[in-house]
Design an enzyme around this catalytic site. Structure first.
Site, PDB file in Angstrom:
ATOM      1  N   LYS A   1      -9.682   2.667 -19.922  1.00  0.00           N
ATOM      2  CA  LYS A   1     -10.066   2.904 -21.318  1.00  0.00           C
ATOM      3  C   LYS A   1      -8.868   2.667 -22.246  1.00  0.00           C
ATOM      4  O   LYS A   1      -8.300   1.594 -22.230  1.00  0.00           O
ATOM      5  CB  LYS A   1     -10.657   4.308 -21.457  1.00  0.00           C
ATOM      6  CG  LYS A   1     -11.620   4.694 -20.331  1.00  0.00           C
ATOM      7  CD  LYS A   1     -12.847   3.810 -20.228  1.00  0.00           C
ATOM      8  CE  LYS A   1     -13.737   4.293 -19.087  1.00  0.00           C
ATOM      9  NZ  LYS A   1     -14.824   3.396 -18.769  1.00  0.00           N
TER      10      LYS A   1
ATOM     11  N   ASP B   1      -9.994  15.998 -16.751  1.00  0.00           N
ATOM     12  CA  ASP B   1     -10.177  14.565 -17.017  1.00  0.00           C
ATOM     13  C   ASP B   1      -9.861  14.373 -18.494  1.00  0.00           C
ATOM     14  O   ASP B   1     -10.582  14.852 -19.375  1.00  0.00           O
ATOM     15  CB  ASP B   1     -11.618  14.146 -16.686  1.00  0.00           C
ATOM     16  CG  ASP B   1     -11.841  12.646 -16.889  1.00  0.00           C
ATOM     17  OD1 ASP B   1     -11.110  12.028 -17.682  1.00  0.00           O
ATOM     18  OD2 ASP B   1     -12.772  12.099 -16.263  1.00  0.00           O
TER      19      ASP B   1
ATOM     20  N   ARG C   1       0.835  -1.216   0.000  1.00  0.00           N
ATOM     21  CA  ARG C   1       0.000   0.000   0.000  1.00  0.00           C
ATOM     22  C   ARG C   1       0.867   1.264   0.000  1.00  0.00           C
ATOM     23  O   ARG C   1       0.426   2.335  -0.429  1.00  0.00           O
ATOM     24  CB  ARG C   1      -0.972  -0.016   1.201  1.00  0.00           C
ATOM     25  CG  ARG C   1      -1.868   1.214   1.254  1.00  0.00           C
ATOM     26  CD  ARG C   1      -3.155   0.986   2.043  1.00  0.00           C
ATOM     27  NE  ARG C   1      -2.921   0.384   3.338  1.00  0.00           N
ATOM     28  CZ  ARG C   1      -2.498   1.026   4.437  1.00  0.00           C
ATOM     29  NH1 ARG C   1      -2.248   2.322   4.388  1.00  0.00           N
ATOM     30  NH2 ARG C   1      -2.330   0.393   5.575  1.00  0.00           N
TER      31      ARG C   1
ATOM     32  N   TYR D   1     -18.583  13.613 -16.498  1.00  0.00           N
ATOM     33  CA  TYR D   1     -18.826  12.164 -16.421  1.00  0.00           C
ATOM     34  C   TYR D   1     -19.761  11.867 -15.231  1.00  0.00           C
ATOM     35  O   TYR D   1     -19.584  12.426 -14.142  1.00  0.00           O
ATOM     36  CB  TYR D   1     -17.485  11.426 -16.271  1.00  0.00           C
ATOM     37  CG  TYR D   1     -17.655   9.982 -15.921  1.00  0.00           C
ATOM     38  CD1 TYR D   1     -18.255   9.094 -16.805  1.00  0.00           C
ATOM     39  CD2 TYR D   1     -17.270   9.496 -14.679  1.00  0.00           C
ATOM     40  CE1 TYR D   1     -18.452   7.770 -16.476  1.00  0.00           C
ATOM     41  CE2 TYR D   1     -17.453   8.160 -14.333  1.00  0.00           C
ATOM     42  CZ  TYR D   1     -18.056   7.310 -15.239  1.00  0.00           C
ATOM     43  OH  TYR D   1     -18.260   6.006 -14.904  1.00  0.00           O
TER      44      TYR D   1
END
Ligand SMILES: Cc1ncc(COP(=O)(O)O)c(C=O)c1O
Length: 381
Positions: free
Chosen positions: A195, A170, A46, A98
């Site tokens: 994407k 974005d 982490r 979005y």
């Protein structure tokens, strides 16, 4: 170096421990400490992991960014970037942002005392009017989803800098290969790696990029403490997908340009939305800030009732009918019942998202095959 070379050689791509030609999946949550009070470079995944670091280095390289942080999804990247805001701040979003970002803005940010304003970004004056002394962030997404509206980033950056406001972009639709918001002066860039960057519709992942050290320090803390890190396996898959991104994008954007031109001339198509078309209302602005029209387009079928739309969608053989974008295989979506289903009919109408609108994310299939498929499906309606 050119981008295809950078994607293969522009960051540490050889494993420094073993010489492996592909950075291995360091599938470990914890790392052995050599002795009391001493640590190796890595301690706990982490906090850091060599596979995840390799991906972050690669993304920083292609985005010309100093700092890169990956997260478990594009939404996690967005949420972490928005958490840079403090109670009492205000943030401005475009109306067409979005859907997940819009939901985070309306349902979660107000719980932390953060004011949210939505406005139309087609006029800079709308953003100017929304500014208050509390405004600390202007959030941009260009081109927009699904109507591919283009926002001119430069005047927004100038306005933001004059008021000491952060600009967040974005950049998922264009990718760092075709649009570089940091170079245009934006402070923070979001990429949904799900994407085009991963490109194979088999991973959900996201990234935040910046050149600002203070922001990077905060994001580094968030990455550790919110803990929405990307899994090692997924980081490795994105690294692997990214290596062919240049070639994939070249074919996808070529397909989009050809298909947009084909559809525009087709008698059964009412309207095509694609910033690579010269008659797109903001084509010039888009071509000033991006390399090309990208690989996503939307279109409306003339007189499309539900039956005609269904016939067309059923007849198509190649694109899958699904949400999402950016895969090697083309993806056809119906925004009104998919990405924009959570809006009311009135809200959709206000944005121009009609029931006859379809969005096509172009994959890397042969152009002529995609056009032949669209031709035969249109002939059936
Ligand atoms: C423009 C844009 N930003 C962010 C996201 C969210 O990314 P993810 O699905 O990886 O969380 C999406 C997803 O469709 C998107 O289209």
């Amino acid at each position: 170096m050119g981008i295809n070379t950078d994607l293969l050689h522009g960051y540490p791509v050889i494993d420094s421990h073993t010489g492996a030609s592909s950075i291995p999946k360091y599938q470990a949550s914890t790392f052995n400490s050599p002795a009391l009070g001493t640590n190796r470079d890595y301690m706990y995944t982490r906090f850091g992991n060599p596979t995840i670091d390799a991906l972050q280095d690669g993304l920083a390289k292609i985005a010309d960014a100093r700092f890169s942080f990956v997260f478990s999804s594009g939404m996690a990247a967005i949420a972490n970037a928005l958490m840079l805001l403090n109670a009492g701040d205000q943030v401005i979003f475009p109306i067409e942002v979005y859907g997940g970002t819009g939901a985070f803005a309306t349902k979660i940010l107000p719980k932390y005392g953060i004011d949210v304003v939505f406005t139309a970004y087609d006029q800079l004056a709308n953003i100017e009017q929304a500014l208050t002394p509390k405004t600390k962030m202007i959030y941009v997404e260009t081109p927009s989803n699904p109507l591919l509206k283009v926002t001119d980033m430069q005047p927004i950056v100038t306005l933001a800098k004059a008021h000491d406001i952060l600009t967040v972009a974005d950049n998922t639709f264009m990718t760092p290969l075709y649009q570089k918001p940091l170079a245009l002066g934006c402070d923070i860039v979001i990429e949904s790696l799900t994407k085009f960057i991963n490109g194979h519709s088999d991973v959900v992942a996201g990234a935040v990029l910046t050149n600002n050290q203070a922001i990077a320090e905060e994001l580094s803390l968030f990455q550790k403490e919110f803990g929405s890190i990307l899994g090692v396996e997924d980081a490795w898959l994105v690294l692997r997908g990214m290596k062919t991104m240049g070639l994939r994008m070249q074919q996808s954007k070529h397909n989009a340009q050809r298909i947009a031109t084909f559809l525009q001339a087709h008698p059964k198509i009412k309207q095509v939305y694609f910033p690579g078309l010269p008659d797109h209302p903001n084509h010039d602005v888009h071509m000033r800030q991006a390399e090309n029209g990208g690989a996503v387009l939307s279109f409306e079928i003339a007189d499309a009732d539900k039956a005609r739309l269904n016939t067309f969608i059923d007849a198509l053989q190649l694109p899958i009918f699904a949400v999402s974008l950016g895969g090697v295989g083309s993806i056809l979506s119906h925004p009104a019942t998919m990405s924009h289903a959570c809006l009311t009919a009135k809200e959709r109408a206000a944005q121009g998202v009609t029931d006859s609108l379809l969005r096509l994310s172009c994959g890397i299939e042969d152009t002529e095959d995609l056009i032949a498929d669209l031709t035969q499906a249109l002939a059936k309606i």
